[in-house]
Enzyme design. Sequence first.
Site, PDB file in Angstrom:
ATOM      1  N   SER A  80      45.427 -30.897 -22.698  1.00  0.00           N
ATOM      2  CA  SER A  80      45.046 -31.686 -23.950  1.00  0.00           C
ATOM      3  C   SER A  80      45.598 -32.704 -24.123  1.00  0.00           C
ATOM      4  O   SER A  80      46.685 -33.268 -23.540  1.00  0.00           O
ATOM      5  CB  SER A  80      45.426 -30.651 -24.925  1.00  0.00           C
ATOM      6  OG  SER A  80      44.883 -29.297 -25.045  1.00  0.00           O
TER       7      SER A  80
HETATM    8  N1  SAM Z   1      48.319 -25.589 -22.383  1.00  0.00           N
HETATM    9  C1  SAM Z   1      47.767 -26.327 -21.357  1.00  0.00           C
HETATM   10  C2  SAM Z   1      48.547 -27.211 -21.128  1.00  0.00           C
HETATM   11  O1  SAM Z   1      49.539 -27.664 -21.457  1.00  0.00           O
HETATM   12  O2  SAM Z   1      48.143 -27.909 -19.776  1.00  0.00           O
HETATM   13  C3  SAM Z   1      46.353 -26.592 -21.566  1.00  0.00           C
HETATM   14  C4  SAM Z   1      45.378 -25.109 -21.649  1.00  0.00           C
HETATM   15  S1  SAM Z   1      43.821 -25.586 -21.295  1.00  0.00           S
HETATM   16  C5  SAM Z   1      43.241 -26.386 -22.696  1.00  0.00           C
HETATM   17  C6  SAM Z   1      43.469 -23.805 -21.685  1.00  0.00           C
HETATM   18  C7  SAM Z   1      43.755 -22.695 -20.753  1.00  0.00           C
HETATM   19  O3  SAM Z   1      43.474 -21.648 -21.388  1.00  0.00           O
HETATM   20  C8  SAM Z   1      42.934 -22.811 -19.548  1.00  0.00           C
HETATM   21  O4  SAM Z   1      44.010 -23.009 -18.324  1.00  0.00           O
HETATM   22  C9  SAM Z   1      42.503 -21.408 -19.607  1.00  0.00           C
HETATM   23  O5  SAM Z   1      42.417 -20.808 -18.041  1.00  0.00           O
HETATM   24  C10 SAM Z   1      43.264 -20.402 -20.156  1.00  0.00           C
HETATM   25  N2  SAM Z   1      42.749 -19.485 -20.759  1.00  0.00           N
HETATM   26  C11 SAM Z   1      41.433 -18.945 -21.360  1.00  0.00           C
HETATM   27  N3  SAM Z   1      41.336 -17.736 -21.648  1.00  0.00           N
HETATM   28  C12 SAM Z   1      42.650 -17.205 -21.458  1.00  0.00           C
HETATM   29  C13 SAM Z   1      43.088 -15.899 -21.731  1.00  0.00           C
HETATM   30  N4  SAM Z   1      42.560 -14.648 -22.338  1.00  0.00           N
HETATM   31  N5  SAM Z   1      44.494 -15.527 -21.528  1.00  0.00           N
HETATM   32  C14 SAM Z   1      45.261 -16.630 -20.855  1.00  0.00           C
HETATM   33  N6  SAM Z   1      44.542 -17.753 -20.650  1.00  0.00           N
HETATM   34  C15 SAM Z   1      43.276 -18.208 -20.962  1.00  0.00           C
END
Ligand code: SAM
Length: 245
Positions: A80
Amino acid sequence: MRWRPFRRGRAATGSRTDDDAATRERRRMVAEQIEARGLRDPELIRALLTVPRHAFVGAAENAHAYEDRALGIGSGQTISQPYVVAAMTDAARPRSPAGWRGARALEIGTGSGYQAALLAELGADVVSIERHADLAAEAAERLAAAGYGPERIEVRVADGTHGAPDAGPFDAILVTAASPTVPEPLISQLSPDGGRLVIPVGERESQALTVVERRGDEVTRRRMEQVVFVPLIGEHGFAAEDAEG
Ligand code: SAM
């Protein structure tokens, strides 16, 4: 300007120039993107100045690590925008006098590992859950290389919409992917003593950052700004076919 992968300590980096350039970029990021938009918590500012964001993005995005936008991290996912990371962290800050120090924090959506590193740098014990095993493995490796090993951040591969019932209750829960509703299991894992959950809630295309606070049996909700996140895919989030199809 490209930076080499960050390693703690001068001997490990081999290049002071690269680290100095990254430090300058972090100062500029904090002044222009964070403080200028009204976030001033000194602990948060110190953590943002400390965590090497460039170490959490791949080589292709390294030169853009401190820009005012989200970046791709592979598997169709993103790290993000710095301001959004900071605003979510600020909204989740435990209100106890100790603040983040010794707090229990849960992150759903490890992605690059940057948000988890920030929480650990603030002093929290962190559990971070990622559904993509390859992203989780890369993040755990980057976190350890940057000095945030498994004793400070536990990275799990699972559907994070179930939370981590064995590790709660949590003082803070940050969901870094967009959900159609607030997953019920996460509310139940909030500390009843003022635990806070920050999550983007809404449609696929746009969401409202939402803060859920629990005091005893009372749960309150407050909406912050509009954001756009990749979808939270899981039993209590979007269905994979709705989100990816
Ligand atoms: N917080 C992260 C960072 O600092 O880089 C960015 C996160 S990115 C915007 C969203 C993440 O959520 C992705 O890596 C995606 O694979 C993960 N995601 C989506 N659904 C999920 C779930 N049910 N459980 C765990 N992770 C999930």
